[in-house]
Write an enzyme that holds these catalytic residues in place. Structure first.
Site, short mmCIF file in Angstrom:
data_model
loop_
_atom_site.label_atom_id
_atom_site.label_comp_id
_atom_site.label_asym_id
_atom_site.label_seq_id
_atom_site.Cartn_x
_atom_site.Cartn_y
_atom_site.Cartn_z
N HIS A 1 0.67 -1.19 0.24
CA HIS A 1 0.11 0.01 -0.19
C HIS A 1 0.96 1.19 -0.02
CE1 HIS A 1 -3.34 -2.78 1.16
NE2 HIS A 1 -4.10 -1.79 0.88
N LYS B 1 -0.97 5.03 4.58
CA LYS B 1 -1.84 3.87 5.15
C LYS B 1 -1.35 3.58 6.54
CE LYS B 1 -3.95 -0.54 4.73
NZ LYS B 1 -5.42 0.04 4.96
#
Length: 275
Positions: free
Chosen positions: A164, A168
């Protein structure tokens, strides 16, 4: 209550990358109306949600007044929905507050513990209020998970890698944890040890999830959301991978969830439950 009235929606986290996509998607629907946009980033206070999303003015100013917006939404004739893409630190309270006002939450924020999810499920059940918690709104990810469950019947070794963007806040991702939970539901334990492992650096082998499944998390700028499920057996590797190149891929799932959550009376976890 007329079913012809559009569903009033409050977007919480409206100034974030996902929030802007949700605002844009809702504005294009005939059966929904953007009633409010909340974000705690003071830099966007008072800004038009539509202009921030790049679609022109919607006359919906962004505010940090979350509970007053819930109260306003609760006064609508049609059942209201709150879409939450905020932060793991605040999402539990956001969901409880929405349910307390009789607002149906659609939640894409991850990072809640199993105990917190169970508490919210009890709260929603007692209030007979629908709530949808979805770790990943992509139809492609649902298909990947279904394929992984099928493959798990034939492979004894599997590991998950999730990648990600570096904004995040939680790791492993809610999607990776959900994937491991789905694989574990059949009661099978994976990755029987063949050697006594030693980690020269703690965490080198990833985190240990249900059924002895290892999850590895990567965080880098340039990524959006990606996941691999890698099965291994003597002489072969079977890899399932899903890549997100644009957040618009989540919007069909978000819109479906908004339409479905008004029909629910309890908390439902996972997009696959409403497809």
């Amino acid at each position: 209550m007329s079913s012809q009235l559009p569903i009033p929606v409050l977007v919480n986290g409206a100034a974030g990358k996902m929030g802007r996509e949700v605002v844009k998607a809702i504005a294009q629907q005939q059966d929904m109306t953007l009633l409010g946009a909340v974000d705690r980033n003071p830099a966007h206070d008072g800004q038009d949600a539509g202009e921030l999303a790049g679609i022109g003015p919607l006359e919906v100013p962004i505010t940090n007044q979350f509970e007053p917006m819930l109260a306003m939404l609760a006064q609508e004739k049609q059942l209201g929905v709150m879409v939450d893409f905020t932060h793991p630190d605040s999402v539990y309270d956001n969901i409880r507050s929405a349910i307390a006002y009789g607002i149906r939450p659609v939640v894409g924020t991850t990072g809640l513990s199993p105990q917190q999810i169970n508490e919210l499920a009890d709260f929603a059940d007692k209030a007979s209020t629908g709530c949808l918690m979805v770790p990943n709104f992509s139809i492609g990810m649902v298909l990947l998970q279904q394929a992984a469950v099928q493959a798990s019947q034939y492979f004894d070794h599997v590991e998950i890698i999730e990648l990600h963007h570096n904004q995040k806040a939680d790791a492993p991702s809610g999607t990776a944890l959900q994937t491991a939970q789905l694989l574990a539901e059949f009661g099978k334990s994976f990755n029987p040890p063949t050697v006594q492992e030693t980690e020269k650096l703690p965490g080198a082998r990833g985190s240990l999830a249900d059924a002895d499944i290892r999850i590895h998390s990567v965080r880098l700028p340039g990524l959006i959301a990606h996941q691999e499920v890698i099965f291994g057996a003597p002489g072969q590797i079977y890899t399932l991978r899903h890549d997100t190149s644009d957040r618009s891929c989540y919007m069909p799932g978000v819109l479906l969830a908004i339409r479905k959550v008004t029909q629910l009376k309890a908390l439902v976890y996972g997009l696959e439950k409403i497809l």
